[in-house]
Design a protein around this motif. Structure first.
Motif, PDB file in Angstrom:
ATOM      1  N   TYR A   5      11.411 -12.764  12.600  1.00 50.85           N
ATOM      2  CA  TYR A   5      10.158 -12.589  12.917  1.00 50.85           C
ATOM      3  C   TYR A   5       9.209 -11.341  12.555  1.00 50.85           C
ATOM      4  O   TYR A   5       8.420 -11.312  12.169  1.00 50.85           O
ATOM      5  CB  TYR A   5       9.677 -12.519  14.674  1.00 50.85           C
ATOM      6  N   ILE A   6      10.502 -10.203  12.566  1.00 49.23           N
ATOM      7  CA  ILE A   6       9.771  -9.012  12.003  1.00 49.23           C
ATOM      8  C   ILE A   6       9.445  -8.927  10.619  1.00 49.23           C
ATOM      9  O   ILE A   6       8.377  -8.487  10.328  1.00 49.23           O
ATOM     10  CB  ILE A   6      10.806  -7.903  12.417  1.00 49.23           C
ATOM     11  N   SER A   7      10.397  -9.673   9.996  1.00 44.47           N
ATOM     12  CA  SER A   7      10.105  -9.702   8.443  1.00 44.47           C
ATOM     13  C   SER A   7       8.819 -10.521   8.048  1.00 44.47           C
ATOM     14  O   SER A   7       8.085 -10.126   7.301  1.00 44.47           O
ATOM     15  CB  SER A   7      11.184 -10.456   7.678  1.00 44.47           C
ATOM     16  N   ALA A   8       8.949 -11.693   8.706  1.00 48.16           N
ATOM     17  CA  ALA A   8       7.668 -12.644   8.693  1.00 48.16           C
ATOM     18  C   ALA A   8       6.289 -11.855   8.992  1.00 48.16           C
ATOM     19  O   ALA A   8       5.285 -12.050   8.131  1.00 48.16           O
ATOM     20  CB  ALA A   8       7.817 -13.764   9.403  1.00 48.16           C
ATOM     21  N   LEU A   9       6.355 -11.156   9.933  1.00 46.83           N
ATOM     22  CA  LEU A   9       5.007 -10.335  10.534  1.00 46.83           C
ATOM     23  C   LEU A   9       4.927  -9.192   9.419  1.00 46.83           C
ATOM     24  O   LEU A   9       3.837  -8.850   8.941  1.00 46.83           O
ATOM     25  CB  LEU A   9       5.276  -9.787  11.815  1.00 46.83           C
ATOM     26  N   SER A  10       5.707  -8.604   8.925  1.00 45.56           N
ATOM     27  CA  SER A  10       5.734  -7.466   7.958  1.00 45.56           C
ATOM     28  C   SER A  10       5.086  -8.186   6.565  1.00 45.56           C
ATOM     29  O   SER A  10       4.186  -7.634   6.128  1.00 45.56           O
ATOM     30  CB  SER A  10       7.172  -6.923   7.708  1.00 45.56           C
ATOM     31  N   ALA A  11       5.633  -9.158   6.128  1.00 42.97           N
ATOM     32  CA  ALA A  11       4.879  -9.831   4.897  1.00 42.97           C
ATOM     33  C   ALA A  11       3.627 -10.258   5.109  1.00 42.97           C
ATOM     34  O   ALA A  11       2.831  -9.912   4.152  1.00 42.97           O
ATOM     35  CB  ALA A  11       5.924 -11.094   4.690  1.00 42.97           C
ATOM     36  N   LEU A  12       3.285 -10.958   6.382  1.00 45.05           N
ATOM     37  CA  LEU A  12       1.823 -11.142   6.497  1.00 45.05           C
ATOM     38  C   LEU A  12       0.821  -9.803   6.583  1.00 45.05           C
ATOM     39  O   LEU A  12      -0.200 -10.093   6.103  1.00 45.05           O
ATOM     40  CB  LEU A  12       1.682 -11.900   7.808  1.00 45.05           C
ATOM     41  N   ALA A  13       1.316  -9.020   7.341  1.00 52.44           N
ATOM     42  CA  ALA A  13       0.460  -7.730   7.638  1.00 52.44           C
ATOM     43  C   ALA A  13       0.590  -6.998   5.879  1.00 52.44           C
ATOM     44  O   ALA A  13      -0.611  -6.600   5.721  1.00 52.44           O
ATOM     45  CB  ALA A  13       1.297  -6.802   8.296  1.00 52.44           C
ATOM     46  N   GLY A  14       1.398  -6.999   5.105  1.00 51.17           N
ATOM     47  CA  GLY A  14       1.125  -6.667   3.873  1.00 51.17           C
ATOM     48  C   GLY A  14       0.434  -7.386   3.034  1.00 51.17           C
ATOM     49  O   GLY A  14      -0.349  -6.598   2.369  1.00 51.17           O
ATOM     50  N   SER A  15       0.507  -8.596   3.096  1.00 48.61           N
ATOM     51  CA  SER A  15      -0.541  -9.433   2.608  1.00 48.61           C
ATOM     52  C   SER A  15      -2.205  -9.370   2.980  1.00 48.61           C
ATOM     53  O   SER A  15      -2.939  -9.289   1.984  1.00 48.61           O
ATOM     54  CB  SER A  15      -0.173 -11.073   2.713  1.00 48.61           C
ATOM     55  N   ALA A  16      -2.248  -9.201   4.108  1.00 47.70           N
ATOM     56  CA  ALA A  16      -3.526  -8.818   4.614  1.00 47.70           C
ATOM     57  C   ALA A  16      -3.993  -7.763   4.275  1.00 47.70           C
ATOM     58  O   ALA A  16      -4.974  -7.299   3.743  1.00 47.70           O
ATOM     59  CB  ALA A  16      -3.474  -8.804   6.300  1.00 47.70           C
ATOM     60  N   ILE A  17      -3.267  -6.615   4.234  1.00 45.05           N
ATOM     61  CA  ILE A  17      -3.513  -5.244   3.635  1.00 45.05           C
ATOM     62  C   ILE A  17      -4.029  -5.187   2.511  1.00 45.05           C
ATOM     63  O   ILE A  17      -4.850  -4.783   1.868  1.00 45.05           O
ATOM     64  CB  ILE A  17      -2.770  -4.278   3.955  1.00 45.05           C
ATOM     65  N   GLY A  18      -3.035  -5.977   1.373  1.00 46.08           N
ATOM     66  CA  GLY A  18      -3.416  -6.034   0.076  1.00 46.08           C
ATOM     67  C   GLY A  18      -4.670  -7.063  -0.341  1.00 46.08           C
ATOM     68  O   GLY A  18      -5.409  -6.409  -1.249  1.00 46.08           O
ATOM     69  N   ALA A  19      -5.050  -7.875   0.507  1.00 49.00           N
ATOM     70  CA  ALA A  19      -5.846  -8.718   0.376  1.00 49.00           C
ATOM     71  C   ALA A  19      -7.340  -8.040   0.683  1.00 49.00           C
ATOM     72  O   ALA A  19      -8.454  -7.862  -0.043  1.00 49.00           O
ATOM     73  CB  ALA A  19      -6.163 -10.041   1.111  1.00 49.00           C
ATOM     74  N   THR A  20      -7.158  -7.211   1.884  1.00 44.49           N
ATOM     75  CA  THR A  20      -8.398  -6.221   2.055  1.00 44.49           C
ATOM     76  C   THR A  20      -8.656  -5.262   1.137  1.00 44.49           C
ATOM     77  O   THR A  20      -9.920  -5.084   0.846  1.00 44.49           O
ATOM     78  CB  THR A  20      -8.053  -5.676   3.576  1.00 44.49           C
ATOM     79  N   ALA A  21      -7.450  -4.574   0.705  1.00 43.51           N
ATOM     80  CA  ALA A  21      -7.806  -3.327  -0.400  1.00 43.51           C
ATOM     81  C   ALA A  21      -8.405  -4.292  -1.712  1.00 43.51           C
ATOM     82  O   ALA A  21      -9.584  -3.670  -2.252  1.00 43.51           O
ATOM     83  CB  ALA A  21      -6.429  -3.016  -0.741  1.00 43.51           C
ATOM     84  N   SER A  22      -8.008  -5.380  -2.113  1.00 44.56           N
ATOM     85  CA  SER A  22      -8.613  -6.002  -3.148  1.00 44.56           C
ATOM     86  C   SER A  22     -10.094  -6.474  -3.043  1.00 44.56           C
ATOM     87  O   SER A  22     -10.864  -6.004  -3.623  1.00 44.56           O
ATOM     88  CB  SER A  22      -8.037  -7.213  -3.548  1.00 44.56           C
ATOM     89  N   PHE A  23     -10.256  -6.854  -1.736  1.00 48.29           N
ATOM     90  CA  PHE A  23     -11.774  -7.293  -1.304  1.00 48.29           C
ATOM     91  C   PHE A  23     -12.573  -5.891  -1.633  1.00 48.29           C
ATOM     92  O   PHE A  23     -13.777  -5.719  -2.252  1.00 48.29           O
ATOM     93  CB  PHE A  23     -11.708  -7.948  -0.059  1.00 48.29           C
ATOM     94  N   ALA A  24     -12.329  -4.846  -0.743  1.00 49.81           N
ATOM     95  CA  ALA A  24     -12.918  -3.490  -0.881  1.00 49.81           C
ATOM     96  C   ALA A  24     -13.046  -2.941  -2.178  1.00 49.81           C
ATOM     97  O   ALA A  24     -14.321  -2.466  -2.591  1.00 49.81           O
ATOM     98  CB  ALA A  24     -12.128  -2.621  -0.080  1.00 49.81           C
ATOM     99  N   THR A  25     -12.194  -3.160  -3.024  1.00 46.63           N
ATOM    100  CA  THR A  25     -12.171  -2.645  -4.413  1.00 46.63           C
ATOM    101  C   THR A  25     -13.316  -3.490  -5.360  1.00 46.63           C
ATOM    102  O   THR A  25     -14.160  -2.867  -5.850  1.00 46.63           O
ATOM    103  CB  THR A  25     -10.788  -2.669  -5.079  1.00 46.63           C
TER     104      THR A  25
END
Length: 142
Positions: A5-25
């Motif tokens: 669960y920790i690895s899955a949540l970490s992967a989802l959080a990383g994807s969300a952060i990457g998507a947010t950074a891409s959108f902001a840029t």
């Protein structure tokens, strides 16, 4: 908590952060490009109006040098119309210089046409657009 669960949540959080950074840029880049486009179009509009005023004033000045009075006030109407367009976009300094050109044109119509033939004719005194063009240049480069 299970490590899966920790690895899955970490992967989802990383994807969300990457998507947010891409959108902001992307959003910031588009906003900057739109602003630069707007400034470029505004500069082009000013440049076109400045050129229009210079051309009209030059023609009227040539006529004023040959006449001893303003026989048709309608000759000044396009110039006044362009001046009022300038009031929408130009700086107060440029507008003041344009008003001075108009004043000088009306003044020139009252002079006798043979004053240009005097030997003491100063070419610089007849450059009635110098201050206006300098103001335009400062406005476009500043």
């Amino acid at each position: 908590m299970d490590t899966a669960y920790i690895s899955a949540l970490s992967a989802l959080a990383g994807s969300a952060i990457g998507a947010t950074a891409s959108f902001a840029t992307t959003w910031l880049t588009q906003r900057h490009q739109d602003h630069a486009d707007r400034l470029s179009k505004e500069a082009s509009r000013r440049e076109r109006l400045f050129g229009e005023f210079i051309e009209q004033a030059s023609k009227v000045y040539g006529d004023a040098l040959l006449q001893d009075h303003l026989d048709d006030p309608a000759k000044l109407v396009p110039l006044y119309a362009t001046l009022n367009k300038l009031r929408l976009f130009a700086t107060p300094r440029t507008i003041g210089a344009a008003e001075a050109v108009l004043d000088r044109l009306v003044e020139t119509y009252g002079l006798p046409p043979d004053e240009l033939k005097e030997p003491a004719w100063d070419k610089g005194a007849h450059d009635i657009l110098r201050d206006f063009t300098q103001s335009c240049r400062a406005e476009l480069t500043g």
